[in-house]
Design a protein around this motif. Structure first.
Motif, mmCIF file in Angstrom:
data_model
loop_
_atom_site.group_PDB
_atom_site.id
_atom_site.type_symbol
_atom_site.label_atom_id
_atom_site.label_comp_id
_atom_site.label_asym_id
_atom_site.label_seq_id
_atom_site.Cartn_x
_atom_site.Cartn_y
_atom_site.Cartn_z
ATOM 1 N N ALA A 28 10.147 -18.271 -26.649
ATOM 2 C CA ALA A 28 9.797 -19.690 -26.666
ATOM 3 C C ALA A 28 10.150 -20.362 -25.342
ATOM 4 O O ALA A 28 9.400 -21.198 -24.831
ATOM 5 C CB ALA A 28 10.499 -20.395 -27.828
ATOM 6 N N ALA A 50 12.377 -25.097 -29.384
ATOM 7 C CA ALA A 50 12.015 -23.985 -30.265
ATOM 8 C C ALA A 50 13.121 -22.939 -30.308
ATOM 9 O O ALA A 50 13.418 -22.381 -31.371
ATOM 10 C CB ALA A 50 10.698 -23.364 -29.793
ATOM 11 N N ALA A 60 10.968 -22.292 -33.737
ATOM 12 C CA ALA A 60 9.634 -22.747 -33.325
ATOM 13 C C ALA A 60 8.842 -23.343 -34.478
ATOM 14 O O ALA A 60 8.130 -24.338 -34.313
ATOM 15 C CB ALA A 60 8.858 -21.577 -32.694
ATOM 16 N N GLN A 104 4.268 -29.455 -27.867
ATOM 17 C CA GLN A 104 3.778 -28.450 -28.813
ATOM 18 C C GLN A 104 3.128 -27.244 -28.142
ATOM 19 O O GLN A 104 3.023 -26.178 -28.760
ATOM 20 C CB GLN A 104 2.750 -29.091 -29.762
ATOM 21 C CG GLN A 104 3.349 -30.089 -30.734
ATOM 22 C CD GLN A 104 2.269 -30.769 -31.567
ATOM 23 O OE1 GLN A 104 1.708 -30.188 -32.483
ATOM 24 N NE2 GLN A 104 1.986 -32.022 -31.237
ATOM 25 N N LEU A 152 4.647 -23.621 -28.429
ATOM 26 C CA LEU A 152 5.199 -23.209 -29.716
ATOM 27 C C LEU A 152 4.417 -22.101 -30.396
ATOM 28 O O LEU A 152 4.999 -21.238 -31.071
ATOM 29 C CB LEU A 152 5.280 -24.428 -30.657
ATOM 30 C CG LEU A 152 6.142 -25.598 -30.172
ATOM 31 C CD1 LEU A 152 6.105 -26.721 -31.184
ATOM 32 C CD2 LEU A 152 7.566 -25.149 -29.907
#
Length: 383
Positions: A132, A259, A264, A301, A304
């Motif tokens: 991540a 995350a 995540a 985002q 992710l």
């Protein structure tokens, strides 16, 4: 202390991201200049819209072929040839005129981006430890090229016209070849036999994320604010688009850190639900406040999905699973502008964005309930 394997994974992820960062302005600058200078490219505004969507639409079918080539040849040749294709496209924009002359260049770029995008995601998740974090840093590196080129292209086009800009973009894209040459060259497990499967929660989330944020939101922002600016339109548009990529540079690494810290899946569900609230506010008329919030949430985002896919997929199927999620996002991103063009003139924006937000919220909640694949979980080693 960083182990050699982790150091190698970090370097490979960075070099793949640098390749895409150098090549991406060959596409992003066209999004800025083609609608504004459509007559100089001898296309109508409607044809310009089709050309800008063509690269996504070709990937819906083309990702399978790109994934097959990537699996057989590895990252170095895939990224090297993809950057070469991007350079050809940019040089083509300096001379090509008319819809049918520009269309092959858009299709070529679509396949090139598929290879570069697949490599950046595969490299960031090659080692489960820190996936991540690497994904977040990768998104930040990718955004550097577009962020620098968008305002510069706007300034140059206002003085010299759009055509010479693409020659300069092609010149800087050569830097991507240097980064691609430093990537590993090894094959991946062959692509499994193609069979129809019902879309899972991550498929639906990818589709709706593309539909809402890459489609309805972008077109709606342009549609609902088109009367806001008159003078210096090129520069204003270029700066606004560049700010989106600046947000990715700053916030995507933060999304990767979140995350790693909280998980995540949990971060994806939380940020997606916050995005749904922002979409409703955006449709309700609080344009700039919620547009800025959506840009921030989108940047958080972006890193992710790859680590979630890697955690839920057996290692041998990871590359092809990443390609599958990209296909679903492209389907949504291709449908979004068409739906926005059809519905925004005749439907309340509050209703349109509320319905889209509700669908995205359901998909995000479903992602939180999907189990981790046992074979993938065994590959994850805690730091």
């Amino acid at each position: 202390m960083t182990t050699p394997d982790l150091r190698r994974a970090d370097l490979d992820s960075r070099h793949a991201a640098m390749s895409l960062s150098a090549a991406l302005p060959c596409d992003i600058v066209l999004y800025l200049l083609l609608p504004m200078y459509a007559e100089q490219f001898n296309v109508t505004l409607a044809q310009a819209g089709i050309l800008l969507a063509a690269n996504r639409l070709v990937r819906i079918a083309g990702y399978r072929w790109v994934a097959r080539f990537y699996s057989a040849r590895g990252d170095r040749p895939t990224c090297f040839y993809a950057v070469c294709a991007a350079i050809v496209c940019a040089l083509g924009y300096t001379v090509a005129s008319g819809f049918w002359a520009l269309l092959p260049l858009r299709l070529l770029w679509g396949m090139a981006f598929a290879g570069l995008n697949l490599s950046t995601q595969a490299m960031s998740t090659a080692n489960p430890v820190g996936a991540a974090r690497r994904s977040g840093r990768s998104r930040g590196v990718i955004a550097v090229g577009p962020m620098l080129w968008l305002p510069l292209a706007a300034l140059l086009a206002a003085h010299y016209g759009p055509r010479p800009v693409f020659a300069l973009v092609a010149l800087t894209a050569v830097l991507g070849l240097l980064a691609a040459r430093r990537l590993p060259q090894h094959a991946y497990p062959p692509q499994p036999a193609r069979r129809w499967k019902m879309p899972n929660a991550l498929d639906w989330w990818s589709f709706l994320e593309g539909l809402t944020l890459d489609g309805l939101f972008i077109v709606g922002l342009s549609y609902m604010s088109k009367q806001s600016f008159s003078e210096h339109a090129e520069l204003i548009a270029g700066v606004l688009m560049a700010l989106r990529y600046f947000g990715e540079i700053v916030l995507s690494p933060l999304g990767g850190w979140l995350a790693e810290r909280f998980g995540a899946v949990k971060v994806l569900v939380t940020l997606s639900l916050a995005t749904c609230v922002a979409l409703v506010g955006f449709g309700g008329g609080a344009l700039w406040l919620f547009a800025g919030l959506i840009v921030i949430l989108r940047a958080l985002q972006l890193p992710l999905l790859p680590p979630i896919v890697a955690a839920r997929t057996p290692p041998a199927e990871r590359v092809h699973a990443l390609a599958g999620r990209a296909i679903w996002r492209d389907i949504g991103a291709g449908m979004g502008p068409m739906l926005a063009g059809l519905l925004l003139p005749v439907m309340s924006s509050l209703w349109l964005y509320s319905v889209a937000a509700a669908a995205l919220a359901v998909a995000a909640a479903a992602c939180g309930r999907e189990p981790v694949h046992p074979a993938a979980a065994q590959a994850v080693v805690k730091q």
